[in-house]
Design a protein around this motif. Structure first.
Motif, PDB file in Angstrom:
ATOM      1  N   SER A 111     -15.518  12.657  -9.795  1.00 12.56           N
ATOM      2  CA  SER A 111     -14.289  13.188  -9.227  1.00 12.56           C
ATOM      3  C   SER A 111     -14.650  14.170  -8.111  1.00 12.56           C
ATOM      4  O   SER A 111     -15.643  14.898  -8.197  1.00 12.56           O
ATOM      5  CB  SER A 111     -13.482  13.902 -10.308  1.00 12.56           C
ATOM      6  OG  SER A 111     -12.251  14.352  -9.791  1.00 12.56           O
ATOM      7  N   ASN A 124     -11.406  14.415 -13.342  1.00 16.24           N
ATOM      8  CA  ASN A 124     -10.135  14.409 -12.616  1.00 16.24           C
ATOM      9  C   ASN A 124      -9.217  15.526 -13.111  1.00 16.24           C
ATOM     10  O   ASN A 124      -9.361  16.029 -14.221  1.00 16.24           O
ATOM     11  CB  ASN A 124      -9.429  13.057 -12.783  1.00 16.24           C
ATOM     12  CG  ASN A 124     -10.180  11.930 -12.091  1.00 16.24           C
ATOM     13  OD1 ASN A 124     -10.957  12.153 -11.163  1.00 16.24           O
ATOM     14  ND2 ASN A 124      -9.939  10.704 -12.537  1.00 16.24           N
ATOM     15  N   ASN A 125      -8.267  15.918 -12.260  1.00 15.83           N
ATOM     16  CA  ASN A 125      -7.229  16.902 -12.599  1.00 15.83           C
ATOM     17  C   ASN A 125      -7.799  18.296 -12.860  1.00 15.83           C
ATOM     18  O   ASN A 125      -7.375  18.995 -13.777  1.00 15.83           O
ATOM     19  CB  ASN A 125      -6.414  16.435 -13.814  1.00 15.83           C
ATOM     20  CG  ASN A 125      -5.736  15.101 -13.579  1.00 15.83           C
ATOM     21  OD1 ASN A 125      -5.077  14.914 -12.557  1.00 15.83           O
ATOM     22  ND2 ASN A 125      -5.935  14.162 -14.492  1.00 15.83           N
ATOM     23  N   SER A 130      -9.809  14.393  -7.939  1.00 12.86           N
ATOM     24  CA  SER A 130      -9.375  13.029  -8.229  1.00 12.86           C
ATOM     25  C   SER A 130     -10.474  12.059  -7.821  1.00 12.86           C
ATOM     26  O   SER A 130     -11.489  12.441  -7.235  1.00 12.86           O
ATOM     27  CB  SER A 130      -8.081  12.695  -7.472  1.00 12.86           C
ATOM     28  OG  SER A 130      -8.296  12.747  -6.063  1.00 12.86           O
ATOM     29  N   PRO A 179      -5.734   9.533  -4.239  1.00 12.31           N
ATOM     30  CA  PRO A 179      -5.334   9.980  -5.580  1.00 12.31           C
ATOM     31  C   PRO A 179      -5.485   8.901  -6.638  1.00 12.31           C
ATOM     32  O   PRO A 179      -5.712   9.194  -7.807  1.00 12.31           O
ATOM     33  CB  PRO A 179      -3.853  10.357  -5.400  1.00 12.31           C
ATOM     34  CG  PRO A 179      -3.686  10.596  -3.944  1.00 12.31           C
ATOM     35  CD  PRO A 179      -4.647   9.679  -3.259  1.00 12.31           C
TER      36      PRO A 179
END
Length: 575
Positions: free
Chosen positions: A96, A254-255, A283, A324
């Protein structure tokens, strides 16, 4: 004359082809008429041309043959192997990416060193490390750098190179190949994996990553597997080679976002600078290759040399790792020419689903494009122009031809349609005939005609930012929700009229009406029912965003340029 020999069809590089051709000709009646061994002769030139032409033809057929298998491939490992013959190295595990912005708090020198580390929690409350693998960077007032998530960082590990094959095997299979750093005798070499290579020679300090079976190798010099022809410097026995890379944790990274200097855990060999830290939400990480993503990007990588074609731009954008989401990647990026958008040449426009124009991701992609773009062209990012098409469908049902329950069929049909078309995407085209096929193939007892399917398209409009709407499809009529404006003390709605606009061929006026249908203002904008263009005048100032409702005149919706459409089943009846 010697007995003719079969031509060798196994060794098909240029030198072998020429040698095979010479050996064959020496067995023919021409053997004594020409000097096949001396260089610089006419026959030598012809032999070289024949060999060159055959090499190019074989190369083309090789790629064409592989391409036919690529688009039908279903197994990831087979696809990775096929793509390597393209010269494209698939990244099996992708970290990511977080774009971290450092803002200086004072005028003192502030630097971010190679292998700097940030740490924050993901959406599952797990601590995730992010690593910077670029060169030591002196910060401006505000500087944005990419950080890659990983389980660990392998840092400057001394390795032994196989000098015969000019390669190093990487033991960690979950390495993100983008993060591999090679240092030879204290010089950092350039990673040219999946990048166009121009003007390299035997002195170029470059390396490549290749997949061989389930293993990953760093390759040097001219001994590049398969069809890769780039030259680079070879490693010698006296060279000291060190390798660094991030071991990816895939989508676990991610996130994650950063908002505090306290998340800066180490700065390589330097002290942590006096800066403020912000970032986007990380992401792009994955642990499983998406087959459709590979099928999309690999052919574009093979053709890519500089930003000339639409495919070149698509490759740079998607390969940035800043999208994304890469699911349905072929419908998440749109690249189009200014002449197709606003009749102005010289500008290339691009859009990405769910990325704002002022995002860090767009800034970084713009920089990548500017580095490779042809002089004289400009690039502009446009956010997706979003539309929601509401479907009203009335089906007939003959119970004699079916063993299913109508209510169950209704729920299953709605799910099927929205699974196929319910995600906001570019090029998300849908026709009434497509819907008819879905319905009649669902159950023999179902039937429906085009007249029993109605399209109604919603478009949220903010006139403070957008006064021109490009629907690109034929329009039967236009109306809107009621909205407060400067036109009247009461709310108004905007409707299409049949009044033509003098001097604007094909255009008609939009008018404003109050809730009881009384005309408030007869000219608030124009629209073209053939091209789908809608323009509101500057004199119209709504107090808020409002919903425009478009009734298409055709039996299909075709999404063009940055038009992104999602479909929702507003009503489905089975009688």
């Amino acid at each position: 004359m010697n007995e003719p020999k079969n031509i060798d069809l196994v060794n098909i590089d240029w030198d072998s082809l020429r040698e095979n051709l010479v050996n064959y000709l020496k067995t023919t009646e021409f053997a004594n008429d020409y000097d096949f061994d001396s260089r610089g002769t006419t026959i030598d030139l012809l032999l070289g041309l024949f060999s060159y032409n055959t090499t190019i033809a074989l190369h083309y057929l090789h790629i064409l043959n592989n391409e036919s298998f690529i688009y039908s491939a279903k197994n990831n490992s087979s696809l990775v192997k096929l793509l390597q013959t393209y010269g494209y190295t698939a990244n099996r595990y992708k970290s990511s990416t977080a774009l971290v912005t450092f803002a200086k708090n004072d005028s003192s020198l502030a630097q971010v060193d190679r292998y700097a580390t940030l740490r924050s929690k993901n959406d599952k409350n797990s601590n995730i490390n992010f690593y910077y693998i670029g060169p030591k960077t002196t910060l401006n007032l505000s500087t944005t750098l990419p950080f890659y998530a990983g389980i660990k960082l392998v840092k400057e590990q001394t390795v032994t190179v196989d000098l015969d094959d000019q390669e190093i095997e990487i033991p960690d299979l979950s390495v993100d190949v983008r993060t591999i750093v090679v240092k030879v005798n204290e010089d950092y070499w350039i990673n040219f994996t999946n990048e166009p290579v121009i003007g390299t020679d035997e002195s170029s300090k470059i390396f490549f990553i290749v997949n061989k079976g389930d293993k990953i190798f760093v390759k040097f010099g001219k001994n590049i597997q398969n069809i890769e022809t780039t030259k680079g410097k070879s490693i010698l026995s006296t060279d000291i080679v060190k390798i660094s890379y991030v071991v990816s944790n895939g989508d676990v990274g991610n996130n994650v976002s950063f908002d505090s200097i306290s998340q800066f855990t180490t700065n390589g060999t330097l002290n942590i600078p006096n800066v403020s830290v912000t970032s986007n939400t990380s992401s792009g990480g994955y642990s499983t290759l998406d087959t459709e993503y590979l099928k999309y990007i690999a052919p574009r990588a093979y053709n890519y040399s500089s930003l000339v074609t639409k495919s070149d731009y698509e490759y740079v954008i998607v390969n940035s790792g800043l999208l994304p989401d890469v699911t349905d990647v072929n419908q998440r990026v749109s690249v189009f020419d200014g002449q197709d958008f606003n009749d102005i040449g010289g500008t290339v426009y691009y859009s990405i689903i769910d990325l704002d124009v002022d995002s860090e991701e767009v800034d970084s992609i713009n920089q990548l494009i500017e580095e490779k773009q042809i002089i004289g062209l400009s690039t502009e990012y446009l956010p997706s122009d979003d539309f929601v098409c509401n479907l009203t469908i009335s089906c007939s049902f003959d119970a004699r031809k079916s063993k299913s329950n109508k209510n169950i069929l209704k729920d299953e049909l709605i799910t099927s349609i929205e699974d196929l078309y319910g995600t906001k995407l570019f090029f998300n085209n849908l026709s009434k005939s497509d819907l008819i096929s879905i319905i009649i193939n669902k159950d023999k007892g179902l039937s429906v005609s085009e007249s029993e399917i109605v399209f109604s398209v919603d478009k949220n409009i903010d006139l403070s930012t957008q006064r021109t709407i490009r629907f690109y499809n034929g329009i039967s009529s236009i109306t809107s929700d009621l909205v407060s404006t400067n036109l009247s003390t009461s709310q108004v709605k905007f409707n299409s009229t049949s009044t033509t606009v003098p001097g604007l061929n094909g255009f008609y006026y939009l008018a404003a009406y109050n809730s009881s249908g009384t005309l408030v203002k007869n000219k608030v904008g124009v629209y073209n029912p053939n091209t789908g263009m809608i323009v509101f005048y500057d004199s119209v100032v709504p107090d808020s965003v409002f919903n425009l409702i478009i009734s298409p005149s055709a039996s299909s919706i075709v999404a063009i340029n940055n038009m992104a459409v999602e479909y929702s089943v507003n009503s489905l009846t089975i009688t």
